[in-house]
Design an enzyme around this catalytic site. Structure first.
Site, PDB file in Angstrom:
ATOM      1  N   ALA B 101       0.838  -1.199   0.000  1.00 23.86           N
ATOM      2  CA  ALA B 101       0.000   0.000   0.000  1.00 23.86           C
ATOM      3  C   ALA B 101       0.867   1.239   0.000  1.00 23.86           C
ATOM      4  O   ALA B 101       1.851   1.310   0.723  1.00 23.86           O
ATOM      5  CB  ALA B 101      -0.895  -0.014   1.222  1.00 23.86           C
ATOM      6  N   GLY B 102       0.533   2.207  -0.826  1.00 27.80           N
ATOM      7  CA  GLY B 102       1.190   3.507  -0.749  1.00 27.80           C
ATOM      8  C   GLY B 102       0.711   4.151   0.537  1.00 27.80           C
ATOM      9  O   GLY B 102      -0.372   3.852   1.019  1.00 27.80           O
ATOM     10  N   CYS B 103       1.523   5.018   1.100  1.00 26.86           N
ATOM     11  CA  CYS B 103       1.160   5.531   2.413  1.00 26.86           C
ATOM     12  C   CYS B 103       0.586   6.930   2.363  1.00 26.86           C
ATOM     13  O   CYS B 103       0.589   7.645   3.350  1.00 26.86           O
ATOM     14  CB  CYS B 103       2.358   5.470   3.339  1.00 26.86           C
ATOM     15  N   ILE B 104       0.148   7.373   1.191  1.00 25.22           N
ATOM     16  CA  ILE B 104      -0.433   8.711   1.144  1.00 25.22           C
ATOM     17  C   ILE B 104      -1.931   8.556   0.930  1.00 25.22           C
ATOM     18  O   ILE B 104      -2.347   7.791   0.087  1.00 25.22           O
ATOM     19  CB  ILE B 104       0.204   9.539   0.019  1.00 25.22           C
TER      20      ILE B 104
END
Lengths: 419, 104
Positions: B101-104
């Site tokens: 998962a991207g963290c933004i």
């Protein structure tokens, strides 16, 4: 009598204290614990290095925002024992609770990266995620008259993930206004594969970097900082030299949480992403940056989350089922320099898209576009923060993300080449 | 979800080629997946992949580099040696797990 203890009086903890006090009967006791008497308007830290805000613009006493009928304890939290439902404080007192709300945030931790905590910190190595850091950086940036500025984030997640981008844009504009932009190389060194994680915004931000002549060094995962050689070194032995390093250290949750077994590797509390409840101890909730969630760590997220957290929490303590679900809604202004800003609006499921906000077609804010109105919106937000958001008054925007006013875009997906 | 053919069998993948069905994976398939991104699987790779798979099975989330190093006790530097440049994505891809998962 029910006893609620809130740990942390930052953005999320203060909002929760205000909203819960308004909605709960007086026989419910609410206690807030925090060791720091000062409330920082953290979005303002970004503006201090460039002289847009003087430091006194971003601080107020925390106690001023804690409502009547809430017991505010100024103390260090040394231990949480979930099995006994008790919090231990620095002065030796014990605080038993029936329900615990953890809102102790996330904190830049320089000691996680070798070389970052060197004697060069505050000289050639800086950060702007703390009051002292932002103030020290103001001096350094005023004295900087040429060379390589490296803007870096060490590891995700970080709070306000767009702030390093904003810093790079503002630095570009600042040096241009000083007439020395040609003498400054700006490098954006990031562990991500592009400026942003979601494709539509990444493409736009990438173009903006290019137009401004900001170099991007992607997939750069910092192993250590060699302060003597003024070089950041990645795990795969790549090196980037700097004259001035502005980094975002690893963000970690409060240290006392590390021993509780309810956190992840970075001391962020593991919770259900829909209702913020700990799966291990149902009496424990975590809100704001302290929680390990797939959403952004940002004040706007904490604010939108509050509108589902508060009614859920009240249902829970009254023995009912929790009926509200948080959608991960986030809304961030991105300062882009020369008194302009961009706005992005997104959630767990939908990436940032262009369009108008908060009113479809009318705005007045423009999504994913650089405008002056967005910039004034960002500056005006400070007033809303102190006067509306913290005291728990209703804000003029909806908590749930809306697709109205948004324009779906299909950008070429280049991520396939990225594996 | 698109279905593609890898190592002569049908496999469910997302639009970037990450497998979406945990049970469809086995080590033979991993060899083929690794081959497509230029990696020849060794025991060292498989140790990482096995940790990723078991951690995903317990938590339902693809572990981060930090988690692999702190919980799986495999140093980040080793991960960059084994899966050059983009270890988080490459490990997940070979392990048949969702993209991190991207963290933004």
């Amino acid at each position: 009598m029910k006893r609620i203890v809130i740990l942390g009086a930052g953005t999320a903890g203060t909002m929760a204290a205000n909203q819960l006090r308004k909605r709960l009967e007086r026989d419910v006791q609410i206690t807030v614990v925090d060791e720091d008497p000062v409330h920082y308007y953290q979005p303002g830290f970004l503006f201090i290095p460039f002289g847009t805000y003087s430091p006194d613009k971003v601080t107020k006493p925390k106690a001023r925002f804690i409502p009547k009928g809430v017991n505010f304890v100024k103390a260090t939290i040394t231990e949480l024992v979930p099995e006994q439902q008790v919090v231990r404080l620095g002065d030796g007192t014990e605080l038993p609770y029936d329900y615990l709300i953890i809102a102790t945030g996330t904190h830049p931790t320089r000691s996680e990266t070798p070389g970052l905590d060197s004697s060069e910190y505050g000289k050639t190595i800086h950060d702007f995620y703390s009051y002292d850091g932002a103030v020290a950086l103001h001096d350094a940036i005023e004295k900087f008259d040429g060379g390589t500025l490296v803007v870096n984030l060490i590891e995700l997640p970080i709070k306000c993930p767009v702030a390093p981008l904003e810093f790079a844009f503002l630095a570009d504009a600042y040096f241009e206004e000083r007439g020395i932009r040609d003498n400054v190389t700006i490098k954006y060194v990031t562990p991500m594969s592009s400026a942003f994680t979601k494709p539509v915004a990444a493409k736009r931000l990438g173009d903006m970097f290019e137009r401004r002549g900001i170099d991007i060094e992607p997939d750069f995962y910092v192993e250590r900082v060699d302060a003597d050689r003024r070089t950041v070194v990645s795990f795969d032995e790549r090196e980037v030299e700097y004259d001035l390093l502005v980094t975002v250290p690893v963000n970690k949750g409060a240290a006392f949480l590390g021993k509780t077994g309810i956190v992840d590797e970075l001391n962020h509390v593991k919770v259900d992403s829909k209702n913020f409840q700990s799966p291990d101890f149902p009496s424990i909730f975590a809100i704001g940056d302290a929680a390990a969630l797939p959403s952004s760590k940002a004040g706007s997220v904490a604010h939108f989350a509050m509108e589902t957290f508060v009614p859920n929490f009240i249902e829970y303590i009254n023995g009912s089922e929790m009926t509200h679900e948080f959608d991960g809604h986030a809304n961030c202004f991105i300062e882009t320099g020369h008194d302009k800003a961009m706005l992005i609006d997104f959630n767990y499921f939908t990436e940032p898209l262009p369009g108008k906000y908060p009113v479809p077609k009318l705005g007045p804010m423009s999504l994913l576009e650089e405008t002056r109105r967005n910039h004034w919106g960002k500056l005006g937000f400070k007033w809303l923060y102190w006067h509306m958001l913290l005291p728990g008054r209703r804000m003029p925007v909806k908590a749930e993300m809306s697709m109205a006013g948004k324009i779906p875009v299909t950008e070429p997906d280049t991520s396939k080449d990225n594996i | 979800m698109p279905v593609t053919t890898i190592a002569d069998r049908p496999v469910h993948v997302d639009d970037e080629g990450f497998m979406t069905e945990y049970q469809e994976w086995d080590e033979d398939l991993a060899r083929t997946l690794a081959g497509t991104i230029g990696i020849e699987l060794t025991d060292a790779h498989l140790e990482v992949i096995r940790f990723l798979r078991s951690d995903f099975e317990q938590n339902g989330v693809t572990p981060t580099l930090r988690r692999v190093s702190t919980v799986g006790n495999i140093p980040t530097k080793t991960l960059f040696d084994l899966f050059p440049k983009k270890p988080a994505r490459k490990m997940a891809y070979v392990a048949g797990l969702p993209k991190p998962a991207g963290c933004i």
